[in-house]
Design a protein around this motif. Structure first.
Motif, PDB file in Angstrom:
ATOM      1  N   VAL A  66     -36.003  63.589 100.908  1.00  0.00           N
ATOM      2  CA  VAL A  66     -34.913  64.890 101.133  1.00  0.00           C
ATOM      3  C   VAL A  66     -34.143  65.154  99.861  1.00  0.00           C
ATOM      4  CG1 VAL A  66     -32.352  64.930 102.158  1.00  0.00           C
ATOM      5  CG2 VAL A  66     -34.407  63.547 103.145  1.00  0.00           C
ATOM      6  N   ALA A  67     -33.908  66.657  99.728  1.00  0.00           N
ATOM      7  CA  ALA A  67     -33.216  67.130  98.614  1.00  0.00           C
ATOM      8  C   ALA A  67     -32.028  66.564  98.274  1.00  0.00           C
ATOM      9  CB  ALA A  67     -33.388  68.530  98.772  1.00  0.00           C
ATOM     10  N   ASP A  68     -31.433  66.145  97.156  1.00  0.00           N
ATOM     11  CA  ASP A  68     -30.223  65.688  96.808  1.00  0.00           C
ATOM     12  C   ASP A  68     -29.006  66.462  97.180  1.00  0.00           C
ATOM     13  OD1 ASP A  68     -31.553  63.571  95.916  1.00  0.00           O
ATOM     14  OD2 ASP A  68     -30.903  63.736  93.849  1.00  0.00           O
ATOM     15  N   SER A  69     -29.570  67.824  97.249  1.00  0.00           N
ATOM     16  CA  SER A  69     -28.482  68.999  97.607  1.00  0.00           C
ATOM     17  C   SER A  69     -28.031  68.806  99.064  1.00  0.00           C
ATOM     18  CB  SER A  69     -28.925  70.247  97.103  1.00  0.00           C
ATOM     19  OG  SER A  69     -30.164  70.613  97.838  1.00  0.00           O
ATOM     20  N   ARG A  70     -29.175  68.338  99.888  1.00  0.00           N
ATOM     21  CA  ARG A  70     -28.886  68.095 101.281  1.00  0.00           C
ATOM     22  C   ARG A  70     -27.849  66.913 101.432  1.00  0.00           C
ATOM     23  NH1 ARG A  70     -30.345  72.979 103.226  1.00  0.00           N
ATOM     24  NH2 ARG A  70     -32.531  73.327 103.600  1.00  0.00           N
ATOM     25  N   ILE A  71     -28.171  65.943 100.495  1.00  0.00           N
ATOM     26  CA  ILE A  71     -27.223  64.679 100.725  1.00  0.00           C
ATOM     27  C   ILE A  71     -25.885  64.931 100.013  1.00  0.00           C
ATOM     28  CG2 ILE A  71     -26.927  62.267  99.950  1.00  0.00           C
ATOM     29  CD1 ILE A  71     -29.868  62.246  99.752  1.00  0.00           C
ATOM     30  N   ALA A  72     -25.735  65.799  99.103  1.00  0.00           N
ATOM     31  CA  ALA A  72     -24.400  66.364  98.521  1.00  0.00           C
ATOM     32  C   ALA A  72     -23.846  67.164  99.456  1.00  0.00           C
ATOM     33  CB  ALA A  72     -24.523  67.156  97.163  1.00  0.00           C
ATOM     34  N   ALA A  73     -24.423  68.102 100.341  1.00  0.00           N
ATOM     35  CA  ALA A  73     -23.751  69.090 101.360  1.00  0.00           C
ATOM     36  C   ALA A  73     -23.249  67.937 102.471  1.00  0.00           C
ATOM     37  CB  ALA A  73     -24.727  69.811 102.062  1.00  0.00           C
ATOM     38  N   ILE A  74     -23.921  66.995 102.688  1.00  0.00           N
ATOM     39  CA  ILE A  74     -23.130  66.247 103.984  1.00  0.00           C
ATOM     40  C   ILE A  74     -22.233  65.760 103.473  1.00  0.00           C
ATOM     41  CG2 ILE A  74     -23.677  64.390 105.542  1.00  0.00           C
ATOM     42  CD1 ILE A  74     -26.408  65.308 105.587  1.00  0.00           C
ATOM     43  N   THR A  75     -22.196  65.079 102.191  1.00  0.00           N
ATOM     44  CA  THR A  75     -21.114  64.219 101.723  1.00  0.00           C
ATOM     45  C   THR A  75     -20.038  64.849 101.538  1.00  0.00           C
ATOM     46  OG1 THR A  75     -22.601  62.579 100.677  1.00  0.00           O
ATOM     47  CG2 THR A  75     -20.532  62.248 100.092  1.00  0.00           C
ATOM     48  N   VAL A  76     -20.146  65.922 100.865  1.00  0.00           N
ATOM     49  CA  VAL A  76     -19.170  66.865 100.398  1.00  0.00           C
ATOM     50  C   VAL A  76     -18.017  67.366 101.359  1.00  0.00           C
ATOM     51  CG1 VAL A  76     -18.393  68.907  98.629  1.00  0.00           C
ATOM     52  CG2 VAL A  76     -19.940  67.192  98.000  1.00  0.00           C
ATOM     53  N   SER A  77     -19.099  67.952 102.444  1.00  0.00           N
ATOM     54  CA  SER A  77     -18.402  68.911 103.597  1.00  0.00           C
ATOM     55  C   SER A  77     -17.716  67.784 104.271  1.00  0.00           C
ATOM     56  CB  SER A  77     -19.580  69.144 104.178  1.00  0.00           C
ATOM     57  OG  SER A  77     -20.358  70.328 103.611  1.00  0.00           O
ATOM     58  N   ALA A  78     -18.157  66.480 104.356  1.00  0.00           N
ATOM     59  CA  ALA A  78     -17.552  65.508 105.029  1.00  0.00           C
ATOM     60  C   ALA A  78     -16.001  65.186 104.530  1.00  0.00           C
ATOM     61  CB  ALA A  78     -18.211  64.213 105.169  1.00  0.00           C
ATOM     62  N   LEU A  79     -15.971  65.122 103.357  1.00  0.00           N
ATOM     63  CA  LEU A  79     -14.701  64.847 102.509  1.00  0.00           C
ATOM     64  C   LEU A  79     -13.753  66.203 102.723  1.00  0.00           C
ATOM     65  CD1 LEU A  79     -16.111  63.165  99.262  1.00  0.00           C
ATOM     66  CD2 LEU A  79     -14.973  62.231 101.149  1.00  0.00           C
ATOM     67  N   ALA A  80     -14.474  67.292 102.585  1.00  0.00           N
ATOM     68  CA  ALA A  80     -13.479  68.481 102.689  1.00  0.00           C
ATOM     69  C   ALA A  80     -12.980  68.591 103.980  1.00  0.00           C
ATOM     70  CB  ALA A  80     -14.261  69.702 102.084  1.00  0.00           C
ATOM     71  N   ILE A  81     -13.919  68.525 104.945  1.00  0.00           N
ATOM     72  CA  ILE A  81     -13.385  68.626 106.250  1.00  0.00           C
ATOM     73  C   ILE A  81     -12.309  67.621 106.689  1.00  0.00           C
ATOM     74  CG2 ILE A  81     -14.082  68.532 108.764  1.00  0.00           C
ATOM     75  CD1 ILE A  81     -16.634  69.792 107.682  1.00  0.00           C
ATOM     76  N   GLY A  82     -12.674  66.310 106.279  1.00  0.00           N
ATOM     77  CA  GLY A  82     -11.747  65.436 106.524  1.00  0.00           C
ATOM     78  C   GLY A  82     -10.239  65.548 105.649  1.00  0.00           C
ATOM     79  N   GLY A  83     -10.319  66.130 104.588  1.00  0.00           N
ATOM     80  CA  GLY A  83      -9.173  66.456 103.994  1.00  0.00           C
ATOM     81  C   GLY A  83      -8.397  67.802 104.670  1.00  0.00           C
ATOM     82  N   ALA A  84      -9.121  68.619 105.477  1.00  0.00           N
ATOM     83  CA  ALA A  84      -8.414  69.647 106.174  1.00  0.00           C
ATOM     84  C   ALA A  84      -7.739  69.146 107.434  1.00  0.00           C
ATOM     85  CB  ALA A  84      -9.563  70.909 106.432  1.00  0.00           C
ATOM     86  N   PHE A  85      -8.540  68.131 107.970  1.00  0.00           N
ATOM     87  CA  PHE A  85      -7.897  67.575 109.234  1.00  0.00           C
ATOM     88  C   PHE A  85      -6.743  66.807 108.872  1.00  0.00           C
ATOM     89  CE2 PHE A  85     -12.064  68.864 111.375  1.00  0.00           C
ATOM     90  CZ  PHE A  85     -11.620  68.790 112.730  1.00  0.00           C
ATOM     91  N   ALA A  86      -6.595  66.388 107.605  1.00  0.00           N
ATOM     92  CA  ALA A  86      -5.551  65.556 107.292  1.00  0.00           C
ATOM     93  C   ALA A  86      -4.390  66.644 106.924  1.00  0.00           C
ATOM     94  CB  ALA A  86      -5.592  64.680 106.089  1.00  0.00           C
TER      95      ALA A  86
END
Length: 298
Positions: free
Chosen positions: A137-157
């Motif tokens: 798996v490309a590290d960029s894919r892992i980063a996309a999942i991780t960073v997006s989860a944090l950003a979306i969690g922040g938006a929901f907060a």
């Protein structure tokens, strides 16, 4: 098994990036009733700023500045252009059409600047990969999942725990009543555009990262793939945007990964599969999967 895991990770990564864009669609719609067709140009603006600034500021500095500038441009688009059109339901339709013109203006200028080049964003993942069992798996894919989860969690907060989030939910429920209770609707919708612009700039990083060749003048068109995700979940539902994005991302990844088995549906079926899923769902749930009871059709 390897192909299954590859498609699963690709789908989750695509869905995560689409969720950043779809959440912007939904936030703007909740705040103002406007369907923003200018999202692709905002995404391209954010990516372009990172590409031209990362040599001087480093990736983190360029990303932070690009997010802030894109958010500010999005807020100005609403404050200077769209809010002057008006806030009644008929004006929302006119404002939606106006976003098409705004998108054309921004994309034309950015495309002129980019030309035929492929711009790199200087992201720290490069073309690195990680072995996860039998799959790579490309590290960029892992980063996309991780960073997006944090950003979306922040938006929901923000939606749940801030005065602006409360005002946004009140305005979405009944704008006139919210205004009578002292909610400043112009500020609420301008901040909604700012948040959407920031999320679009963040999404640009992963749309241009490996295995994509880089940022090009057509990258902003990918934002349109997140539009079915927002409609699928219900245009006024942030949770629906998240679920719809995952459905669209997984659909696109699996149809691309198993294209040889789906050859009877046409060689380019993967490109239209998200829209086919959207149509099928809307035939059953015309207002989207997570639309509130009594919601109008999108």
């Amino acid at each position: 098994m390897t192909g299954l895991i590859d498609s699963l990770f690709n789908g989750l990564a695509l869905g995560s990036v689409y969720a950043l864009i779809a959440l912007g669609f939904v936030t703007i719609f909740k705040a103002s009733g406007v369907l923003s067709f200018a999202h692709g140009s905002l995404l391209l603006l954010g990516g372009y700023l990172i590409a031209v600034l990362h040599d001087e500021l480093g990736f983190a500095g360029a990303l932070a500045l690009a997010v802030l500038v894109t958010a500010a441009v999005a807020g100005l688009v609403d404050r200077v252009v769209l809010q002057r059109i008006g806030a009644d339901p008929h004006a929302a339709h006119v404002a939606t059409i106006a976003t098409i013109g705004i998108d054309i203006v921004l994309v034309t200028d950015l495309a002129r600047r980019i030309g035929g080049d492929l711009l790199t964003l200087g992201d720290p993942w490069g073309d690195a990969v990680t072995d996860l069992g039998p799959a790579t798996v490309a590290d960029s894919r892992i980063a996309a999942i991780t960073v997006s989860a944090l950003a979306i969690g922040g938006a929901f907060a923000l939606f749940r725990f801030t005065p602006w989030g409360l005002s946004l939910r009140a305005a979405a429920e009944d704008a006139e009543a919210a205004a009578l209770m002292g909610v400043r609707l112009t500020r609420v919708r301008m901040l909604a555009w700012c948040l959407a612009g920031a999320l679009a700039a963040l999404a640009a990083v992963f749309l241009a990262a490996f295995p994509a060749p880089g940022l090009e003048r057509t990258t902003g068109q990918i934002a349109l793939k997140a539009f079915p995700a927002a409609i699928l979940g219900g245009m006024a539902s942030p949770v629906g945007a998240l679920v719809g994005s995952m459905v669209i991302g997984l659909t696109e990844a699996f149809t691309a990964g198993y294209q040889s088995d789906l050859h009877v549906l046409g060689e380019g079926f993967g490109d239209v599969a998200p829209y086919a899923v959207m149509v099928l769902v809307l035939l059953v749930r015309p207002a989207g999967l997570f639309a509130a009871k009594g919601a109008a059709r999108v």
